[in-house]
Enzyme design. Structure first.
Site, PDB file in Angstrom:
ATOM      1  N   SER A  82      82.921  97.690  74.470  1.00 32.18           N
ATOM      2  CA  SER A  82      81.915  97.714  73.367  1.00 32.18           C
ATOM      3  C   SER A  82      81.727  96.501  72.667  1.00 32.18           C
ATOM      4  CB  SER A  82      82.674  98.930  72.457  1.00 32.18           C
ATOM      5  OG  SER A  82      83.001 100.136  73.231  1.00 32.18           O
ATOM      6  N   LYS A 140      89.833  98.193  62.519  1.00 31.78           N
ATOM      7  CA  LYS A 140      89.176  97.535  63.578  1.00 31.78           C
ATOM      8  C   LYS A 140      87.751  97.344  62.762  1.00 31.78           C
ATOM      9  CE  LYS A 140      90.539  98.604  68.099  1.00 31.78           C
ATOM     10  NZ  LYS A 140      90.159  99.141  69.531  1.00 31.78           N
ATOM     11  N   ARG A 170      89.999  98.124  82.853  1.00 29.73           N
ATOM     12  CA  ARG A 170      88.795  97.237  83.367  1.00 29.73           C
ATOM     13  C   ARG A 170      89.525  95.892  84.004  1.00 29.73           C
ATOM     14  NH1 ARG A 170      86.649  97.616  77.719  1.00 29.73           N
ATOM     15  NH2 ARG A 170      88.223  95.876  77.410  1.00 29.73           N
ATOM     16  N   HIS A 198      82.761 104.104  79.417  1.00 27.80           N
ATOM     17  CA  HIS A 198      83.333 105.341  78.819  1.00 27.80           C
ATOM     18  C   HIS A 198      82.836 106.543  79.472  1.00 27.80           C
ATOM     19  CE1 HIS A 198      83.534 103.013  74.883  1.00 27.80           C
ATOM     20  NE2 HIS A 198      84.824 103.001  75.348  1.00 27.80           N
TER      21      HIS A 198
END
Length: 164
Positions: free
Chosen positions: A133, A41, A95, A17
C-alpha cells in the site's frame, strides 16, 4: 463455524490484499476483515473511506467464491478484536522475509496473550509480492499508473485524493 480474522490498515486495499482474502475465505466459514484504525500511521484514507473501498471488493469475492465476509473496523489489540468477533484464526499475508520477522514477533506476543487463537500465514501470489500500500500511494502521488496494483475503484479514489 470457523471464523478467521484478516487484519490490516488497508490504506488502500490492493490486489495483494484481495488475493489473500480469496485464499483465506477457502480456509474458514466466515472471514472478518479487520480494518485497523491505527491513528499512528496517519492513513491517506479515512476509516470510512477504507471500509467503503473494501466492502464492494468483498461482495464481489463472495459472489465469485461463496462464503461470508464481514468488514469490521477495530482500534483495540488484535487479539481482543479476534475474541470480539469469535475468530479462532488470524490470517496474515507475507510478501517477503522482512514481513516474516515482524509477523514472527507478533505471533509470539499474540500467543502469550491468548494461546487459543492460531495465526496462519499465506504467501502472496508471486505476481503480487511487490505490491505494498505504501508503494502504491507513492506511485499515485507521483502521477503513476496504479491500475495493475489495485482494484479499479481504488485507482479512481487514489487519483481523486491526490488531484484535489
Amino acid at each position: 463455524m470457523r471464523i478467521g480474522l484478516y487484519p490490516g490498515t488497508f490504506d488502500p486495499v490492493t490486489l495483494g490484499h484481495t488475493d489473500i482474502i480469496r485464499r483465506a475465505l477457502a480456509l474458514v466459514d466466515r472471514l472478518v476483515i479487520g480494518v485497523a484504525i491505527n491513528r499512528d500511521k496517519g492513513p491517506l484514507f479515512s476509516l470510512e473511506e477504507r471500509v467503503a473501498l473494501l466492502e464492494p471488493e468483498c461482495a464481489a469475492i463472495t459472489a465469485e467464491c461463496g462464503g461470508e465476509i464481514v468488514v469490521h473496523p477495530f482500534e483495540n489489540l488484535l487479539i481482543n478484536c479476534a475474541r470480539d468477533v469469535g475468530a479462532s484464526v488470524i490470517v496474515r499475508g507475507l510478501r517477503a522475509v522482512a514481513d516474516f520477522e515482524y509477523e514472527f514477533q507478533m505471533v509470539g506476543m499474540n500467543r502469550a496473550l491468548d494461546d487459543t487463537v492460531e495465526t496462519v500465514f499465506l504467501m502472496a501470489d508471486a505476481r503480487r509480492q511487490a505490491i505494498a500500500s505504501r508503494l502504491v500511494k507513492e506511485i499515485a502521488r507521483l502521477d503513476g499508473d496504479v491500475s495493475r496494483f489495485v482494484p479499479p475503484a481504488v485507482a479512481v479514489a487514489l487519483e481523486q485524493k491526490y488531484r484535489t
